[in-house]
Design a protein around this motif. Sequence first.
Motif, PDB file in Angstrom:
ATOM      1  N   SER A  82      33.053 -18.039 -60.069  1.00 45.63           N
ATOM      2  CA  SER A  82      33.494 -19.297 -59.449  1.00 45.63           C
ATOM      3  C   SER A  82      33.155 -19.307 -57.967  1.00 45.63           C
ATOM      4  N   GLY A  86      32.750 -25.503 -56.187  1.00 45.04           N
ATOM      5  CA  GLY A  86      32.970 -26.056 -57.512  1.00 45.04           C
ATOM      6  C   GLY A  86      31.864 -25.757 -58.504  1.00 45.04           C
ATOM      7  N   TRP A 103      40.085 -17.932 -58.488  1.00 38.33           N
ATOM      8  CA  TRP A 103      41.326 -18.482 -59.037  1.00 38.33           C
ATOM      9  C   TRP A 103      42.166 -17.418 -59.744  1.00 38.33           C
ATOM     10  N   ARG A 142      39.647 -27.251 -63.694  1.00 38.81           N
ATOM     11  CA  ARG A 142      38.933 -27.070 -62.433  1.00 38.81           C
ATOM     12  C   ARG A 142      37.530 -27.690 -62.453  1.00 38.81           C
ATOM     13  N   TYR A 144      34.589 -26.523 -63.487  1.00 41.08           N
ATOM     14  CA  TYR A 144      33.410 -25.677 -63.281  1.00 41.08           C
ATOM     15  C   TYR A 144      32.398 -25.790 -64.419  1.00 41.08           C
TER      16      TYR A 144
END
Length: 192
Positions: A82, A86, A103, A142, A144
């Motif tokens: 990650s 983003g 995260w 999120r 991704y």
Amino acid sequence: MPRTSDAEKRALRAELRERRRNLTPTEQDKAGAGILQNLQSLVTALGARSVSCYLSTATEPNTRPFIDWALGASIRVLFPISREDGLLDWTAGEQDIEKAGLWGIPEAVGDLLGPSAINDVDLMIVPACAVDVQGTRLGWGRGYFDKTLGSLENRPPVYAVVFDNEVLPKVPKEAHDQPVNGVVTPGRILDF
């Protein structure tokens, strides 16, 4: 005020997160064995020599035995990393260690290959909270994987990994949500 599908997604994620927390170690082990067998079958059927796969967390279907099998079978495995912008970067995880990523999610440690490295894999194995029978993937919020899937030049087959009871008739969908080609559960492989 959040949009209806945002609220629906949050509620469904909370419900499924709680279900996963309540799985017994025996249920998790049995699910892990099924995931391994079905991922092996999928890779073999596709003749994949290069895959991307995430390092599962304690509450996700266990991908680690599959990763060990793939590496032992000389299949190249790329792991997602990650980034703060983003996007996902990728590594082959040459150091054979992992750390908590941006995260707190487990990530492999190794040389970063850049976001475009994913264009060279034969199969993408992605995490999900749930998948519906139309191939709509509900991620963990999120974005991704949706960004990555939406930006691929030559998109390989993409399969989400979930528990059997997380294949649902319908999940909330928004314009940015990217579909998957199939789902792998402990009990089956479902193609869309």
